[in-house]
Design an enzyme around this catalytic site. Structure first.
Site, PDB file in Angstrom:
ATOM      1  N   ASP A   1     -29.734  13.113 -46.396  1.00  0.00           N
ATOM      2  CA  ASP A   1     -28.383  12.718 -45.998  1.00  0.00           C
ATOM      3  C   ASP A   1     -28.318  11.473 -45.119  1.00  0.00           C
ATOM      4  O   ASP A   1     -27.224  10.987 -44.841  1.00  0.00           O
ATOM      5  CB  ASP A   1     -27.714  13.864 -45.243  1.00  0.00           C
ATOM      6  CG  ASP A   1     -28.236  13.990 -43.832  1.00  0.00           C
ATOM      7  OD1 ASP A   1     -27.447  13.831 -42.889  1.00  0.00           O
ATOM      8  OD2 ASP A   1     -29.449  14.221 -43.671  1.00  0.00           O
TER       9      ASP A   1
ATOM     10  N   ALA B   1     -16.737  17.462  -7.227  1.00  0.00           N
ATOM     11  CA  ALA B   1     -17.472  18.294  -8.190  1.00  0.00           C
ATOM     12  C   ALA B   1     -18.954  17.927  -8.190  1.00  0.00           C
ATOM     13  O   ALA B   1     -19.828  18.806  -8.233  1.00  0.00           O
ATOM     14  CB  ALA B   1     -16.875  18.114  -9.584  1.00  0.00           C
TER      15      ALA B   1
ATOM     16  N   TYR C   1       0.827  -1.211   0.000  1.00  0.00           N
ATOM     17  CA  TYR C   1       0.000   0.000   0.000  1.00  0.00           C
ATOM     18  C   TYR C   1       0.859   1.257   0.000  1.00  0.00           C
ATOM     19  O   TYR C   1       0.760   2.107  -0.893  1.00  0.00           O
ATOM     20  CB  TYR C   1      -0.954  -0.007   1.189  1.00  0.00           C
ATOM     21  CG  TYR C   1      -1.866   1.208   1.181  1.00  0.00           C
ATOM     22  CD1 TYR C   1      -2.867   1.330   0.218  1.00  0.00           C
ATOM     23  CD2 TYR C   1      -1.697   2.235   2.094  1.00  0.00           C
ATOM     24  CE1 TYR C   1      -3.684   2.458   0.179  1.00  0.00           C
ATOM     25  CE2 TYR C   1      -2.513   3.354   2.067  1.00  0.00           C
ATOM     26  CZ  TYR C   1      -3.502   3.462   1.104  1.00  0.00           C
ATOM     27  OH  TYR C   1      -4.301   4.581   1.061  1.00  0.00           O
TER      28      TYR C   1
ATOM     29  N   ARG D   1      -0.796  10.860   3.372  1.00  0.00           N
ATOM     30  CA  ARG D   1       0.530  10.263   3.205  1.00  0.00           C
ATOM     31  C   ARG D   1       1.631  11.190   3.727  1.00  0.00           C
ATOM     32  O   ARG D   1       2.600  11.504   3.025  1.00  0.00           O
ATOM     33  CB  ARG D   1       0.766   9.921   1.730  1.00  0.00           C
ATOM     34  CG  ARG D   1      -0.273   8.956   1.181  1.00  0.00           C
ATOM     35  CD  ARG D   1      -0.258   8.870  -0.329  1.00  0.00           C
ATOM     36  NE  ARG D   1      -1.390   8.075  -0.811  1.00  0.00           N
ATOM     37  CZ  ARG D   1      -1.806   8.066  -2.073  1.00  0.00           C
ATOM     38  NH1 ARG D   1      -1.195   8.788  -2.976  1.00  0.00           N
ATOM     39  NH2 ARG D   1      -2.837   7.332  -2.423  1.00  0.00           N
TER      40      ARG D   1
ATOM     41  N   ASP E   1     -34.365  17.477 -47.331  1.00  0.00           N
ATOM     42  CA  ASP E   1     -34.124  17.323 -45.901  1.00  0.00           C
ATOM     43  C   ASP E   1     -33.454  18.597 -45.386  1.00  0.00           C
ATOM     44  O   ASP E   1     -32.962  19.413 -46.177  1.00  0.00           O
ATOM     45  CB  ASP E   1     -33.237  16.095 -45.663  1.00  0.00           C
ATOM     46  CG  ASP E   1     -32.853  15.933 -44.214  1.00  0.00           C
ATOM     47  OD1 ASP E   1     -31.647  15.787 -43.930  1.00  0.00           O
ATOM     48  OD2 ASP E   1     -33.747  15.978 -43.351  1.00  0.00           O
TER      49      ASP E   1
END
Length: 742
Positions: A686, A388, A88, A321, A508
């Site tokens: 198209d 966020a 770890y 850490r 179109d």
């Protein structure tokens, strides 16, 4: 009975001591929440480490922890102090973490730590094997355990195994520098389904599989001897209701019930109502871009001095850490930068940066989210970033602004945020100015969309989607006579047009008269197009009909009479007055809508458009490879769903649309031509929906497909520019010479 076994580095609780007895406090992180419903509602086990070093824990206390864990259907994996230090604190954080986050300067490779990583992965695999059968389902989590899947596959080839990586997967050129790259890929490929947060991470993984392991890939599947492995993206959500509900509760509190941090913030705002708070929350980690953010804020105050004494950066940094040298160095640099900027700009009653270096209770965190005006989330690299999403969820009035680094995985689905390159200091400053000056109406428009998406695709939906896909088997399941419209063919069309006494031109709109835009609302006809259509329609011999899948409101706004309009693929027609030419029931939309919403949530860049008589899944902003995979999946799901409802599925240009089977541009075209004797018929479109129109044309009609796709049309042209040129040539009777191209 088949079991589900969840495997992670840590078990979903923290062990504390209460009068010599273990107290197992449930974790509140995203993973613990996301897997809670799976763990509590089924026949499941959770295997992981308790957080206690086995060689430094009293045996009696450890036995009590095991008993309490068993009551929660959890199985501890005993790790020694050496395991923790080498795997770890060592290999995971010296090698994998910096490598996968693109910080090669911090990578350290020690063969002894790699060997210990293999041994610890074997400990986890052995613990799983002691509790599983050959038909069970196993879901392994994150970078500490990337070898476990292959170890399980060796013992039980029929085991269903999922693996989810919660950090980025790096690009091939980065990953190839890893000394044990083949071993790591082989370990991951032991799984049946490998999940990532974003499409980019999936593609990086597949590229490494192809170029390092040499396996063949097709779309997002990897062909291995006797089986296939699938890699896919599942953007992780948050516990949306928990964050939003807490924000609502805090809002309803009496003043004396408020927290100290809330009182401090609001006393300041009451005293200085024109000031705004910018919130930044991170772990102390070099991937978070903390020094870069402070320097950018300093540059912002230099460049836009009008904001001095008007804004304050509230910066919460959680220790992490602390015994690792580069983290201690990062802490010193952060302290020095905060001191410098405060010394440079501070006044008697204003300090630019409020800096908190500590953890905060959940309630204080909610008060920070709800009391600040802008969230500044700017990591240099981040697998997802749930902060966020948490900020957006707590904004109960849908106000506030989110500035988000495009290097965070969350950026791929939070397009309504202000996205920045965190290393671009100019863009950083501009984003801050834009956020602070953004009108409330725009804030609400952005956050309302974000909140709806986050509420639908929360962490529980994330885990449910992964498990559903893991539990299902996924199977991967003519030439055209259409030719280029050359000058000779164009001249022939022009001569036929000139001789004709009764003409109809069926055109179109999107992709034919205007180019596609990432946002369909921006594909607005320009003045030149409007003049061209008006001039064609002025000729009493002409009927100009725009036959589109769009709704009638916009086309009616853009094109007035005498232009004929057919909208919604043939539901509505305007020849003078609007009339509904197909009478339809829309109750089916209640069944189809949630299915498409689910695919939108899992497909960054996609969006849903609900029309009066159809629902469309647009993927024009989605990466092509992912779009191909998702539309194939969606097509399969929808085909089974709509089979008995008189509905059909239309494959358009970057859109998959569900509508009534009785609707088609072919039926609309036949209605336009019915009862009339046209001696000139021209149809241009198209996409696949226009093939129905081409198919309804009589033998003497001219049909043109935009783009070089397979088509039943007689001709094709490269793009909209050639269509407009052809229509202009019909008016002017000027056609290119045979050695030119239309």
């Amino acid at each position: 009975m088949k079991k589900t076994i969840l495997v992670s580095n840590r078990l979903p609780f923290e062990v504390k001591s209460a009068e010599g007895k273990p107290d197992l406090v449930p974790s509140v992180g995203g993973l613990a929440t996301g897997l809670k419903s799976i763990h509590e509602n089924g026949n499941s086990l959770w295997i992981g480490w308790t957080g206690l070093p086995a060689d430094r824990t009293d045996p009696d206390f450890a036995a009590l922890v095991d008993q309490e864990s068993a009551r929660r259907r959890c199985v501890p994996v005993p790790l020694t102090t050496r395991d923790i230090e080498d795997v770890y604190l060592g290999f995971s954080n010296n090698a994998l973490w910096p490598l996968f986050h693109y910080f090669l300067q911090f990578t350290r490779y020690y063969p002894g730590q790699w060997q210990r990583y293999v041994e610890v992965n074997r400990k986890f695999a052995d613990e799983v094997l002691r509790h599983c059968g050959p038909d069970d389902v196993v879901w392994v989590h994150d970078y500490q355990l990337l070898l476990v899947a292959a170890m399980l596959r060796e013992k039980f080839p029929t085991l269903t195994i999922g693996l989810f990586l919660h950090i980025p997967f790096p690009a091939f050129e980065i990953f190839r520098t890893f000394p044990w790259r083949n071993e790591l890929l082989d370990g991951m490929l032991g799984a049946d389904l490998i999940g990532f947060h974003t499409y980019d991470y999936v593609q990086h993984f597949l590229n490494s599989v192809r170029r390092i392991a040499g396996h063949e890939t097709r779309f997002n599947e990897i062909a291995l001897p006797g089986r296939r492995v699938r890699a896919d993206c599942f953007p992780m959500g948050i516990d949306y209701e928990r964050f939003r509900g807490s924000a609502l509760q805090h809002k309803a509190r009496e003043p004396h019930e408020r927290s100290e941090i809330w009182r401090r913030l609001h006393e300041h705002l009451d005293q200085y109502p024109d000031r705004k708070f910018i919130l930044s929350i991170d772990r102390m980690d070099y991937t978070k871009g903390i020094p870069e953010r402070i320097r950018a804020f300093e540059y912002f105050l230099d460049r836009f001095p009008q904001f001095r004494e008007k804004v304050r950066l509230v910066m919460l940094v959680v220790p992490s850490r602390t015994n690792v040298p580069q983290y201690r160095k990062l802490k010193r640099e952060t302290d020095e930068l905060v001191g410098r900027i405060n010394g440079k700009f501070a006044t008697v009653d204003w300090t630019p940066v409020w800096y908190f270096y500590r953890s905060m209770p959940f309630d204080d965190l909610i008060d920070l989210y709800t009391s600040t005006h802008v969230a500044l989330i700017s990591p240099l690299r981040d697998g997802m970033n749930l902060v966020a999403k948490e900020y957006v969820a707590t904004r109960t009035e849908a106000d506030g602004v989110l500035i988000l680094s495009e290097m965070a995985g969350a950026a791929s689905e939070m397009h309504e945020a202000i996205l920045i390159n965190p290393t671009n200091i100019e863009q950083f400053a501009e984003a801050l100015r834009t956020a602070l000056e953004m009108p409330v109406a725009e804030q609400k428009a952005r956050f309302t969309t974000l909140q709806k998406r986050l509420a639908r695709y929360d962490v529980r939906q994330w885990s449910a989607d992964f498990m559903q896909m893991l539990g299902s088997t996924y199977k991967i399941g003519p030439t055209s006579s259409c030719r280029l419209l050359d000058p000779a063919a164009g001249e022939a069309i022009g001569k036929s047009y000139s001789r004709a006494k009764s003409r109809i031109l069926m055109l179109d709109y999107d992709g034919t008269l205007v180019n596609f835009d990432q946002n369909p609302d921006k594909a607005v006809p320009g003045p030149d197009l409007l003049r061209l259509i008006a001039r064609l329609a002025e000729d009493p011999a002409n009927e100009i009909a725009i036959v589109s899948g769009r709704g009638r409101a916009l086309l009616d706004k853009w094109f007035g009479p005498p232009v004929t309009l057919v909208t919604d693929h043939g539901v509505w027609m305007r020849r003078g007055e609007w009339e509904e030419i197909e009478f339809l029931d829309t109750k089916w939309k209640d069944n189809v809508r949630p299915v498409i919403e689910n695919f939108v949530d899992r497909t960054p860049g996609a969006f849903m458009e609900e029309k009066e008589f159809s629902i469309a899944f647009h993927y024009r902003r989605t990466e092509d490879a992912l779009a191909e995979v998702r539309t194939r999946e969606l097509r399969t799901v929808l085909t089974g769903l709509i089979a008995d409802d008189a509905l059909s599925l239309l494959d358009g240009h970057k859109v998959l649309e569900v509508k009534s089977s009785v609707i088609s541009k072919g039926r609309a075209a036949a209605r336009l031509m019915a009862g009339k004797s046209h001696d000139f018929i021209l149809a241009i479109g198209d996409d696949r929906t226009d093939e129905f129109m081409f198919g309804a044309m009589p033998d003497n009609a001219y049909t043109i497909r935009v783009g070089s796709h397979e088509s039943c049309a007689g001709y094709f042209v490269p793009g909209t520019a050639e269509v407009l040129k052809l229509l202009d040539n019909l008016l002017t009777h000027e056609f290119p010479k045979p050695n030119c191209v239309i």
